[in-house]
Design a protein around this motif. Structure first.
Motif, PDB file in Angstrom:
ATOM      1  N   GLY A  15       8.374 -59.628  68.262  1.00 39.32           N
ATOM      2  CA  GLY A  15       9.269 -60.789  68.308  1.00 39.32           C
ATOM      3  C   GLY A  15       9.656 -61.248  66.911  1.00 39.32           C
ATOM      4  O   GLY A  15      10.802 -61.619  66.655  1.00 39.32           O
ATOM      5  N   GLY A  16       8.692 -61.217  66.006  1.00 36.84           N
ATOM      6  CA  GLY A  16       8.971 -61.590  64.615  1.00 36.84           C
ATOM      7  C   GLY A  16       9.933 -60.626  63.952  1.00 36.84           C
ATOM      8  O   GLY A  16      10.821 -61.025  63.196  1.00 36.84           O
ATOM      9  N   LYS A  17       9.766 -59.338  64.261  1.00 39.91           N
ATOM     10  CA  LYS A  17      10.666 -58.325  63.690  1.00 39.91           C
ATOM     11  C   LYS A  17      12.100 -58.545  64.189  1.00 39.91           C
ATOM     12  O   LYS A  17      13.064 -58.433  63.426  1.00 39.91           O
ATOM     13  N   GLN A  29      18.731 -67.574  56.843  1.00 38.07           N
ATOM     14  CA  GLN A  29      17.506 -67.362  56.079  1.00 38.07           C
ATOM     15  C   GLN A  29      16.292 -68.004  56.743  1.00 38.07           C
ATOM     16  O   GLN A  29      15.179 -67.487  56.634  1.00 38.07           O
ATOM     17  N   ASN A  30      16.499 -69.119  57.438  1.00 39.64           N
ATOM     18  CA  ASN A  30      15.372 -69.772  58.119  1.00 39.64           C
ATOM     19  C   ASN A  30      14.838 -68.897  59.249  1.00 39.64           C
ATOM     20  O   ASN A  30      13.626 -68.764  59.410  1.00 39.64           O
ATOM     21  N   GLU A  34      11.189 -67.209  59.464  1.00 40.63           N
ATOM     22  CA  GLU A  34      10.339 -67.460  60.625  1.00 40.63           C
ATOM     23  C   GLU A  34       9.869 -66.141  61.246  1.00 40.63           C
ATOM     24  O   GLU A  34       8.710 -66.001  61.639  1.00 40.63           O
ATOM     25  N   GLY A  35      10.759 -65.165  61.310  1.00 39.12           N
ATOM     26  CA  GLY A  35      10.391 -63.852  61.824  1.00 39.12           C
ATOM     27  C   GLY A  35       9.345 -63.180  60.962  1.00 39.12           C
ATOM     28  O   GLY A  35       8.388 -62.587  61.463  1.00 39.12           O
ATOM     29  N   HIS A  36       9.514 -63.287  59.665  1.00 40.08           N
ATOM     30  CA  HIS A  36       8.537 -62.707  58.738  1.00 40.08           C
ATOM     31  C   HIS A  36       7.181 -63.394  58.906  1.00 40.08           C
ATOM     32  O   HIS A  36       6.136 -62.743  58.920  1.00 40.08           O
ATOM     33  N   LYS A  37       7.205 -64.709  59.073  1.00 42.40           N
ATOM     34  CA  LYS A  37       5.968 -65.483  59.263  1.00 42.40           C
ATOM     35  C   LYS A  37       5.263 -65.038  60.548  1.00 42.40           C
ATOM     36  O   LYS A  37       4.044 -64.866  60.567  1.00 42.40           O
ATOM     37  N   ASP A  38       6.028 -64.843  61.625  1.00 41.26           N
ATOM     38  CA  ASP A  38       5.442 -64.401  62.895  1.00 41.26           C
ATOM     39  C   ASP A  38       4.785 -63.027  62.757  1.00 41.26           C
ATOM     40  O   ASP A  38       3.699 -62.794  63.305  1.00 41.26           O
ATOM     41  N   GLN A  39       5.420 -62.136  62.014  1.00 40.48           N
ATOM     42  CA  GLN A  39       4.852 -60.806  61.807  1.00 40.48           C
ATOM     43  C   GLN A  39       3.555 -60.882  61.006  1.00 40.48           C
ATOM     44  O   GLN A  39       2.571 -60.205  61.325  1.00 40.48           O
ATOM     45  N   THR A  40       3.557 -61.720  59.993  1.00 39.22           N
ATOM     46  CA  THR A  40       2.364 -61.887  59.161  1.00 39.22           C
ATOM     47  C   THR A  40       1.217 -62.469  59.978  1.00 39.22           C
ATOM     48  O   THR A  40       0.074 -62.012  59.883  1.00 39.22           O
ATOM     49  N   LYS A  41       1.537 -63.463  60.801  1.00 37.74           N
ATOM     50  CA  LYS A  41       0.522 -64.090  61.643  1.00 37.74           C
ATOM     51  C   LYS A  41      -0.084 -63.067  62.607  1.00 37.74           C
ATOM     52  O   LYS A  41      -1.306 -63.022  62.779  1.00 37.74           O
TER      53      LYS A  41
END
Length: 60
Positions: A15-17, A29-30, A34-41
């Motif tokens: 989903g983040g990707k 950009q937001n 947010e997608g990058h943050k979801d992937q990291t999490k």
């Protein structure tokens, strides 16, 4: 790690990707962040579960 945890973490990462890709495609950009943050999490959750699994295997 339970199968449901693995599936949940992979789903969150996917989903983040998707969010990140949509953000890039639309210039949002937001959404991209947010997608990058979801992937990291999701990656951090996987790492934590792997550590738990390693300790469980060591107890045997």
């Amino acid at each position: 790690m339970g199968l449901d945890d693995k599936i949940g973490n992979k789903g969150e990462g996917l989903g983040g990707k998707i969010k990140e890709g949509l953000g890039k495609a639309t210039g949002d950009q937001n959404l991209e962040a947010e997608g990058h943050k979801d992937q990291t999490k999701a990656s951090l959750k996987d790492a934590g579960e792997n550590i738990k699994d390693a300790f469980k295997k060591g107890d045997r």
